[in-house]
Design an enzyme around this catalytic site. Sequence first.
Site, short mmCIF file in Angstrom:
data_model
loop_
_atom_site.label_atom_id
_atom_site.label_comp_id
_atom_site.label_asym_id
_atom_site.label_seq_id
_atom_site.Cartn_x
_atom_site.Cartn_y
_atom_site.Cartn_z
N GLY A 190 47.34 -13.06 59.21
CA GLY A 190 46.76 -13.69 60.39
C GLY A 190 45.28 -13.98 60.23
O GLY A 190 44.51 -13.09 59.90
N SER A 191 44.85 -15.24 60.45
CA SER A 191 43.48 -15.59 60.16
C SER A 191 43.15 -16.99 60.66
O SER A 191 43.93 -17.60 61.39
CB SER A 191 43.27 -15.53 58.64
N ARG A 192 41.99 -17.50 60.21
CA ARG A 192 41.57 -18.85 60.55
C ARG A 192 40.76 -19.42 59.40
O ARG A 192 40.09 -18.68 58.67
CB ARG A 192 40.72 -18.85 61.83
#
Length: 227
Positions: A190-192
């Site tokens: 999970g990240s950006r």
Amino acid sequence: MSLASTIRMVLAPPHPAGRPFIWGGAALALVGLFLTKWLFWPALLFTLFCLYFFRDPERVTPTRHQVVVSPADGRVVLVGSAVPPPELGLGDQPLPRIAVFLSVLDVHVNRIPVAGVVTRIAYRAGLFLNAALDKASEDNERNALVVRMTDGRDVAVVQIAGLIARRIVCTVREGDRLEAGERFGIIRFGSRTDVYLPPGTKLLALPGQIMTGGETVIAELPALVTT
């Protein structure tokens, strides 16, 4: 996407960064097979999840010089202008920015948005807020790169850790010459990923649009004026 393409993506070989998790889960499942099902089944499910999460499918990248491709799979959450991270040395004026949020179901391998030379890599420790929030670009742990194109323009791409991400992996070094779409790292769980572009860039992505890393065109660079 055809059924065959979907199967190839789901069954793609894992990124090397996932091997410790996959082998660890498989080892626990093997132990649980001989001891207790209460260990076997959770370990097996964890291993299968890691095989899916760390999948690293091949991508076909557009070859046009003026286009920028998405650095990540996921959903566009921000399109507009923002001041780039200070550690990149790109000034304090807002630049065109596109932010892509990666859920735990997305491919997490990051890809270079334009061809060029990596001139700067800067890591910054930080928090682990929800990566979909705007302030995550300022407060969260991040790793940022500047890629200088052959025409001298700079494009920055920033890996941002998310709510449950605890490890940013960058596999390139300053001085490396990369082609658009080449892998440069991965963010675990999970990240950006944000892209900062030169002034005057035409942003083509829209909030909510689903990206395919290394393939989806997100922007078009302005033509250089020569005299």
